[in-house]
Scaffold this motif. Sequence first.
Motif, PDB file in Angstrom:
ATOM      1  N   THR A 172      -9.455   8.979 -12.609  1.00 15.65           N
ATOM      2  CA  THR A 172     -10.038   9.789 -11.534  1.00 15.65           C
ATOM      3  C   THR A 172      -9.875  11.285 -11.762  1.00 15.65           C
ATOM      4  OG1 THR A 172      -8.002   9.784 -10.224  1.00 15.65           O
ATOM      5  CG2 THR A 172      -9.541   7.940  -9.889  1.00 15.65           C
ATOM      6  N   ASN A 173      -8.833  11.680 -12.504  1.00 13.55           N
ATOM      7  CA  ASN A 173      -8.491  13.093 -12.680  1.00 13.55           C
ATOM      8  C   ASN A 173      -8.172  13.768 -11.344  1.00 13.55           C
ATOM      9  OD1 ASN A 173      -8.901  13.154 -15.542  1.00 13.55           O
ATOM     10  ND2 ASN A 173     -11.108  13.278 -15.206  1.00 13.55           N
ATOM     11  N   LEU A 174      -7.727  12.980 -10.362  1.00 12.06           N
ATOM     12  CA  LEU A 174      -7.362  13.537  -9.056  1.00 12.06           C
ATOM     13  C   LEU A 174      -5.872  13.847  -9.041  1.00 12.06           C
ATOM     14  CD1 LEU A 174      -9.331  11.109  -6.707  1.00 12.06           C
ATOM     15  CD2 LEU A 174      -9.943  13.457  -7.316  1.00 12.06           C
ATOM     16  N   THR A 175      -5.540  15.074  -8.680  1.00 13.55           N
ATOM     17  CA  THR A 175      -4.149  15.497  -8.594  1.00 13.55           C
ATOM     18  C   THR A 175      -3.840  15.920  -7.168  1.00 13.55           C
ATOM     19  OG1 THR A 175      -4.730  17.772  -9.217  1.00 13.55           O
ATOM     20  CG2 THR A 175      -4.128  16.250 -10.995  1.00 13.55           C
ATOM     21  N   GLY A 176      -2.589  16.173  -6.904  1.00  9.94           N
ATOM     22  CA  GLY A 176      -2.193  16.608  -5.569  1.00  9.94           C
ATOM     23  C   GLY A 176      -1.580  15.468  -4.777  1.00  9.94           C
ATOM     24  N   LEU A 177      -1.233  15.759  -3.526  1.00 13.57           N
ATOM     25  CA  LEU A 177      -0.625  14.795  -2.627  1.00 13.57           C
ATOM     26  C   LEU A 177      -1.622  14.439  -1.525  1.00 13.57           C
ATOM     27  CD1 LEU A 177       2.914  16.443  -2.274  1.00 13.57           C
ATOM     28  CD2 LEU A 177       2.189  14.664  -3.883  1.00 13.57           C
ATOM     29  N   TYR A 178      -1.687  13.156  -1.206  1.00 11.50           N
ATOM     30  CA  TYR A 178      -2.710  12.675  -0.274  1.00 11.50           C
ATOM     31  C   TYR A 178      -2.079  11.881   0.868  1.00 11.50           C
ATOM     32  CZ  TYR A 178      -5.901  13.802  -4.100  1.00 11.50           C
ATOM     33  OH  TYR A 178      -6.584  14.454  -5.093  1.00 11.50           O
ATOM     34  N   ASP A 179      -2.759  11.898   2.017  1.00 11.40           N
ATOM     35  CA  ASP A 179      -2.456  10.995   3.122  1.00 11.40           C
ATOM     36  C   ASP A 179      -3.441   9.834   2.999  1.00 11.40           C
ATOM     37  OD1 ASP A 179      -0.578  12.846   4.011  1.00 11.40           O
ATOM     38  OD2 ASP A 179      -1.966  13.801   5.407  1.00 11.40           O
ATOM     39  N   ILE A 180      -2.923   8.667   2.687  1.00  7.01           N
ATOM     40  CA  ILE A 180      -3.772   7.523   2.343  1.00  7.01           C
ATOM     41  C   ILE A 180      -3.574   6.394   3.331  1.00  7.01           C
ATOM     42  CG2 ILE A 180      -4.293   5.785   0.582  1.00  7.01           C
ATOM     43  CD1 ILE A 180      -3.358   7.733  -1.534  1.00  7.01           C
ATOM     44  N   LYS A 181      -4.663   5.813   3.777  1.00 10.38           N
ATOM     45  CA  LYS A 181      -4.623   4.599   4.590  1.00 10.38           C
ATOM     46  C   LYS A 181      -5.685   3.651   4.055  1.00 10.38           C
ATOM     47  CE  LYS A 181      -3.911   4.852   8.992  1.00 10.38           C
ATOM     48  NZ  LYS A 181      -4.092   5.051  10.462  1.00 10.38           N
ATOM     49  N   LEU A 182      -5.262   2.433   3.752  1.00  8.84           N
ATOM     50  CA  LEU A 182      -6.155   1.437   3.165  1.00  8.84           C
ATOM     51  C   LEU A 182      -5.917   0.108   3.856  1.00  8.84           C
ATOM     52  CD1 LEU A 182      -8.196   0.817   0.820  1.00  8.84           C
ATOM     53  CD2 LEU A 182      -6.191   0.182  -0.561  1.00  8.84           C
ATOM     54  N   GLU A 183      -6.985  -0.522   4.382  1.00  7.88           N
ATOM     55  CA  GLU A 183      -6.880  -1.811   5.049  1.00  7.88           C
ATOM     56  C   GLU A 183      -7.871  -2.795   4.431  1.00  7.88           C
ATOM     57  OE1 GLU A 183      -7.333  -1.403   9.233  1.00  7.88           O
ATOM     58  OE2 GLU A 183      -5.580  -0.113   9.478  1.00  7.88           O
ATOM     59  N   TRP A 184      -7.415  -4.047   4.229  1.00 11.42           N
ATOM     60  CA  TRP A 184      -8.262  -5.034   3.586  1.00 11.42           C
ATOM     61  C   TRP A 184      -7.815  -6.447   3.971  1.00 11.42           C
ATOM     62  CZ3 TRP A 184      -4.026  -2.879   1.498  1.00 11.42           C
ATOM     63  CH2 TRP A 184      -3.118  -3.718   0.833  1.00 11.42           C
ATOM     64  N   ILE A 185      -8.650  -7.422   3.609  1.00 17.67           N
ATOM     65  CA  ILE A 185      -8.329  -8.831   3.783  1.00 17.67           C
ATOM     66  C   ILE A 185      -8.014  -9.403   2.400  1.00 17.67           C
ATOM     67  CG2 ILE A 185      -9.176 -11.095   4.488  1.00 17.67           C
ATOM     68  CD1 ILE A 185      -8.715  -9.242   6.806  1.00 17.67           C
ATOM     69  N   PRO A 186      -6.822  -9.973   2.204  1.00 24.19           N
ATOM     70  CA  PRO A 186      -6.498 -10.522   0.886  1.00 24.19           C
ATOM     71  C   PRO A 186      -7.453 -11.644   0.502  1.00 24.19           C
ATOM     72  CG  PRO A 186      -4.541 -10.346   2.259  1.00 24.19           C
ATOM     73  CD  PRO A 186      -5.713 -10.103   3.147  1.00 24.19           C
ATOM     74  N   ASP A 187      -7.891 -11.630  -0.751  1.00 21.79           N
ATOM     75  CA  ASP A 187      -8.646 -12.766  -1.267  1.00 21.79           C
ATOM     76  C   ASP A 187      -7.690 -13.607  -2.096  1.00 21.79           C
ATOM     77  OD1 ASP A 187      -8.315 -11.404  -3.622  1.00 21.79           O
ATOM     78  OD2 ASP A 187     -10.376 -10.678  -3.729  1.00 21.79           O
ATOM     79  N   ASN A 188      -8.209 -14.575  -2.827  1.00 22.21           N
ATOM     80  CA  ASN A 188      -7.338 -15.470  -3.581  1.00 22.21           C
ATOM     81  C   ASN A 188      -6.515 -14.738  -4.631  1.00 22.21           C
ATOM     82  OD1 ASN A 188      -8.118 -17.725  -2.163  1.00 22.21           O
ATOM     83  ND2 ASN A 188      -9.842 -18.180  -3.518  1.00 22.21           N
ATOM     84  N   LEU A 189      -7.011 -13.574  -5.098  1.00 24.91           N
ATOM     85  CA  LEU A 189      -6.260 -12.827  -6.104  1.00 24.91           C
ATOM     86  C   LEU A 189      -4.989 -12.248  -5.524  1.00 24.91           C
ATOM     87  CD1 LEU A 189      -9.061 -10.859  -7.976  1.00 24.91           C
ATOM     88  CD2 LEU A 189      -7.761 -12.808  -8.807  1.00 24.91           C
ATOM     89  N   GLN A 190      -5.007 -11.926  -4.222  1.00 24.06           N
ATOM     90  CA  GLN A 190      -3.831 -11.311  -3.619  1.00 24.06           C
ATOM     91  C   GLN A 190      -3.007 -12.287  -2.789  1.00 24.06           C
ATOM     92  OE1 GLN A 190      -6.961  -9.168  -2.923  1.00 24.06           O
ATOM     93  NE2 GLN A 190      -6.537  -8.822  -5.063  1.00 24.06           N
ATOM     94  N   ALA A 191      -3.399 -13.574  -2.743  1.00 25.19           N
ATOM     95  CA  ALA A 191      -2.609 -14.557  -2.013  1.00 25.19           C
ATOM     96  C   ALA A 191      -1.263 -14.734  -2.718  1.00 25.19           C
ATOM     97  CB  ALA A 191      -3.339 -15.893  -1.940  1.00 25.19           C
ATOM     98  N   THR A 192      -0.195 -14.928  -1.954  1.00 26.65           N
ATOM     99  CA  THR A 192       1.137 -15.058  -2.528  1.00 26.65           C
ATOM    100  C   THR A 192       1.251 -16.353  -3.321  1.00 26.65           C
ATOM    101  OG1 THR A 192       2.081 -13.865  -0.660  1.00 26.65           O
ATOM    102  CG2 THR A 192       3.600 -15.150  -2.008  1.00 26.65           C
ATOM    103  N   PRO A 193       1.678 -16.288  -4.607  1.00 35.02           N
ATOM    104  CA  PRO A 193       1.808 -17.512  -5.396  1.00 35.02           C
ATOM    105  C   PRO A 193       2.756 -18.500  -4.718  1.00 35.02           C
ATOM    106  CG  PRO A 193       1.975 -15.565  -6.791  1.00 35.02           C
ATOM    107  CD  PRO A 193       1.988 -15.089  -5.367  1.00 35.02           C
ATOM    108  N   GLY A 194       2.307 -19.733  -4.545  1.00 33.88           N
ATOM    109  CA  GLY A 194       3.139 -20.743  -3.917  1.00 33.88           C
ATOM    110  C   GLY A 194       3.169 -20.671  -2.409  1.00 33.88           C
TER     111      GLY A 194
END
Length: 289
Positions: free
Chosen positions: A222-244
């Motif tokens: 991205t070549n983005l520098t600096g400090l950011y206030d970040i908020k990210l919301e999502w629904i987990p799919d199978n890739l982010q489901a907890t193993p087991g």
Amino acid sequence: MRWIAVIVAFLMAAIAAVAQTPAPWPKPSFEVASIKPTTARGPVNTSPGGEYVAAGQPLKALIALSHRIRGFQVLGGPAWVGTDLWEIQAKAPEGRVPARSTQRDLNKPDVMDLMLQSLLEDRFQLKLHQETRQLPVYELVVAKGGPKLTLSENQGPILPRDPSAPIRRQPNGLPEMIRGMYSIGGFGTVPGGRKFEGKAIALSALINQLIGMMNRPIIDKTNLTGLYDIKLEWIPDNLQATPGGPPAPDSEGPTLTTAIQEQLGLRLESTKGPVEVIVIDSVQRPTEN
């Protein structure tokens, strides 16, 4: 002939010097340690005095922890290295583990990590080697339309937090966000959702978390520098489901990759690249304590 004699003498001296060079110091070891199988997965905890407790971890995870790498960087071995769970209780020799510094390199194994490496090599008859392989990676790039990140008002350096200062709490009981802090958990506005929130953080802090969730290296393009206030919301799919664990929730909402593009103006592009990995050459289930 005279020059040949000089060269031969030099080489013989060099060989003798190498032969007399002492072997590298062995890795430190725990003073006492027990390993036994378990069926319940649990956390890993260490204490300043040198106690190490893994309350149910697969060998693959322990290898990754001891080498300060990700699980996807551990390759090879039988299937049980990623499924069988082990409980470890170990204690370092008195005074062997120095107090941890806030300035330590989190990407470099410390004394306790080296002791864990020794334990795994001894009890599991574990043999490894390191190499570089071309594996799937993600590149994080700026999406069409530009980034949607919010620059923090204060771009000054992040000062260490005073440990004696009281921790302020939000109405929901979570710690109040301060500069340089981020959190992640199931606190999204959509039922079953997840949320990442950070205040005055570098983009690398978010990327570090995304690597664990996507289970793949992420290269910042991205070549983005600096400090950011970040908020990210999502629904987990199978890739982010907890193993087991339970399956990902069946709720309407953006997946992680979609949320990154829609909410942050960034995009993950799949490609291949060089990845440092550890390969298991041989391993055995541990002997009885």
